[in-house]
Design an enzyme around this catalytic site. Sequence first.
Site, PDB file in Angstrom:
ATOM      1  CG  ASP A   1      -8.615  -3.980   4.989  1.00 63.42           C
ATOM      2  OD1 ASP A   1      -8.406  -5.157   5.327  1.00 63.42           O
ATOM      3  OD2 ASP A   1      -7.751  -3.248   4.471  1.00 63.42           O
TER       4      ASP A   1
ATOM      5  CD  GLU B   1      -2.860  -1.256   2.408  1.00 65.72           C
ATOM      6  OE1 GLU B   1      -3.202  -0.192   2.947  1.00 65.72           O
ATOM      7  OE2 GLU B   1      -3.282  -2.366   2.787  1.00 65.72           O
TER       8      GLU B   1
ATOM      9  NE  ARG C   1      -3.614   6.115  11.607  1.00 65.65           N
ATOM     10  CZ  ARG C   1      -3.333   6.622  10.417  1.00 65.65           C
ATOM     11  NH1 ARG C   1      -2.385   7.524  10.266  1.00 65.65           N
ATOM     12  NH2 ARG C   1      -4.008   6.230   9.348  1.00 65.65           N
TER      13      ARG C   1
ATOM     14  CE1 TYR D   1      -2.727   5.105  17.248  1.00 61.27           C
ATOM     15  CE2 TYR D   1      -4.492   4.713  15.692  1.00 61.27           C
ATOM     16  CZ  TYR D   1      -3.162   4.595  16.057  1.00 61.27           C
ATOM     17  OH  TYR D   1      -2.291   3.959  15.216  1.00 61.27           O
TER      18      TYR D   1
ATOM     19  CB  CYS E   1      -8.493  -3.593  13.966  1.00 62.15           C
ATOM     20  SG  CYS E   1      -8.569  -2.372  12.678  1.00 62.15           S
TER      21      CYS E   1
ATOM     22  CG  HIS F   1      -2.111   0.598  17.725  1.00 64.31           C
ATOM     23  ND1 HIS F   1      -3.007  -0.385  18.031  1.00 64.31           N
ATOM     24  CD2 HIS F   1      -2.641   1.295  16.715  1.00 64.31           C
ATOM     25  CE1 HIS F   1      -4.059  -0.271  17.245  1.00 64.31           C
ATOM     26  NE2 HIS F   1      -3.858   0.744  16.436  1.00 64.31           N
TER      27      HIS F   1
HETATM   28  N1  GLN Z   1      -5.174  -2.844   4.895  1.00 60.02           N
HETATM   29  C1  GLN Z   1      -5.096  -1.798   5.859  1.00 60.02           C
HETATM   30  C2  GLN Z   1      -3.672  -1.656   6.348  1.00 60.02           C
HETATM   31  O1  GLN Z   1      -2.991  -2.635   6.390  1.00 60.02           O
HETATM   32  C3  GLN Z   1      -6.002  -2.082   7.027  1.00 60.02           C
HETATM   33  C4  GLN Z   1      -5.981  -0.975   8.038  1.00 60.02           C
HETATM   34  C5  GLN Z   1      -7.018  -1.101   9.141  1.00 60.02           C
HETATM   35  O2  GLN Z   1      -7.650  -2.095   9.319  1.00 60.02           O
HETATM   36  N2  GLN Z   1      -7.187  -0.079   9.927  1.00 60.02           N
HETATM   37  O3  GLN Z   1      -3.242  -0.584   6.730  1.00 60.02           O
HETATM   38 ZN    ZN Z   2      -6.978  -3.101  11.190  1.00 59.54          ZN
END
Ligand code: GLN
Ligand code: ZN
Length: 759
Positions: free
Chosen positions: A606, A491, A522, A519, A651, A699
Amino acid sequence: MAKSSILGFPRIGAQRELKKATEGYWSGKVTAESLLETAKTIRAENWKTQKDAGVDIIPSNDFSFYDQVLDHSIMFNVIPARYTKFDLNDLDLLFAMGRGLQREGVDVTALEMVKWFDSNYHYVRPTFGKNVEFKLNSTKPVDEYLEAKAQGVETRPVIIGPVTYLYLGKADKDNLGTEPISYLPKLLPVYAELLKKLLEAGVTDIQMDEPCLVLDLPENVQAAFKDAYSALAQSGLNLHLTTYFGDIRPNLKAVTDLPIAGIHIDCVRVPEQIDEVAKALTDSQTLSVGVVDGRNIWKTDFSKAIKTLKTAEAIVGDRLVVATSSSLLHTPVTLESEKNLKEEIRDWFSFAVEKATEIVVIAKAFSGDSSSEIADALAANAKSIEARSTSSITKNPAVRERLAKVTDADKSRKSPFPERLVAQKKNLNLPLFPTTTIGSFPQTKEIRVQRNKFTKGQITAEEYEKFIEKEIDEVVKFQEEVGLDVLVHGEPERNDMVQYFGERLDGFVFTTNGWVQSYGSRYVRPPIIVGDVSRPAPMTVKESKYAQSITKKAMKGMLTGPITCLRWSFPRDDIPLKDQSYQLGAALRDEVNDLEAAGIYVIQVDEPAIREGLPLRAGAEREDYVKYAVESFRLATSGVQDSTQIHSHFCYSDLDPNHIKALDADVVSIEFSKKDDPKYIQEFAEYPNHIGLGLFDIHSPRVPPQSEFEARIAEILKVYPAEKFWVNPDCGLKTRQWEEVRQQLTNMVNAAKVFREKY
Ligand code: GLN
Ligand code: ZN
């Protein structure tokens, strides 16, 4: 005159000053003094803005270096023992709890971070260890009140109320089975001490945030309000019980006849609650009516807001306060810095600074101010509301026609999972315990520099493309070296997982500086959905196809799902969320199909935001959401062959396995490394398809040793069948450094290999 009130203001600074200072402090480039100074300047600026706008009730203690809930934990000494043994200074302790700390002699993980109600803000969960000892550790609310006062601004401190504070927390590993609310009697004296200090400092009124009142509360939590507020009322302060993001009515009994000064309700979300709440007040209690949206960027429709206020006035008379629906933390700071928006569209928006003026104008107009200034403001507002509702930018007939034709068959895969699995095994040939990542790899400075150059036209599209290909080469090579099984392209071309798609879809617009805290340090810059959504051209195919062309391993295509695109944008408020979600699902379906046609046979869609979108209360609204969330996802992912493997990822939240099941993805990965409660693992044991429970916290810069991975896998395998087991991190790695990632993934992959041999 009705008073105007703001419940909280963004604290990141108009130019993200807090981020720069905080991250500078972390990397040792900014001193603690300088960080504190930056914070002070931001607070001063915020108070001045609100005062200059003429706001009557201005908040203080809405500032935080990381998270306001974490501030309360530190203030109440809810600090698990693992953080106190290093003798860290105040700032380092805060950051260690928020994001973990690993440096010479210190190695602590962060506390769990979860979504704040149904927003994209995350709070650090209060975590109560066995030996928790409540005491007043800091006087932050007092200090900030006095700071404002010294500046000539009288403020109303914002404190999270005791019931919400406890209810949002959890018992630590060593203390499982303890219900946090049971700590109320021990916590109340600490609140009392704090309130006493505030009173001594000259405070008269407190905003007591109790947003848990919009949730379905168990009996004992409802009952806690009476104990809590009878005790706190003895402080002599006027306590303003504040709720937001929903409907207080089902819990209204819990707060009726409490010795409090008034109640705030969110009337952007649920104006229908006015009647019942107003009638439940005593005749000295105020009703604060939230009419300016703290969660979105649309200009308030003044005439509608005034109508809402009139409904309330009919019952409470002049005991009425005109307020923002929630804190403005969830909106960008100011429209002032937006120079690139089309004027026609810009006129539809209002950010925090503009909302401060709105709230004052509404309060004045509502109270009968007939000055020409107010009359002009009303006229201009009516004009802009009308212009938006009739603008052709908002409607695309082709999109509406397509969606009207969607059938049930479009929303389901060709065969059930067991059959698909057979086809996918043949197609992909993966080992047991397949390893993968969630998508992103470190977004280095170099990437940001090149992207910036490209955006500014300093390099050509071709040069930028070459650069991205080079990044993909490196990420692919890296993954092969580390030994991962299903690769990703990393990405590098994506600025943000939603913005990137928004920029390629019709119906979205973007700000240049519309940052909102997600957060800690961020911040995100949510796109704004202004019109019907469609996909004019493929969005990710080029990069995925390139990445697949340079490796023999399976390359996973990477998309952001419909709900996440919707939730992490500022949605429209002129058509239902449901319609926006289906439009996104249809647009993504085209992309999924194009990826498959380009030879990408693993595609991850996602949906990290799926949980936060869940309406806060059980009932019809929630069922409706689950239905359209699931259907939009399935609409996006059901156009492919059985042999193409659909992944999804979630998440930050406690998810309901049943909702995940309904998506019918072949593989899901979920954030898991901070979930200590064995019950939670158990819940997923029944999940029918394949699943990767996140094995490390992304994180945090911390590198768990291989043995820790092995121990975790072994623990999960006690309840979880090996043949369904994927090995992956909690989430994407974009905020990490390369060196950390290399070690983290190497340890993870090696742990998977150990188990591959055992089974
Ligand atoms: N594919 C996204 C990444 O890897 C997923 C990010 C997320 O779930 N917040 O950054
Ligand atoms: Zn995630």
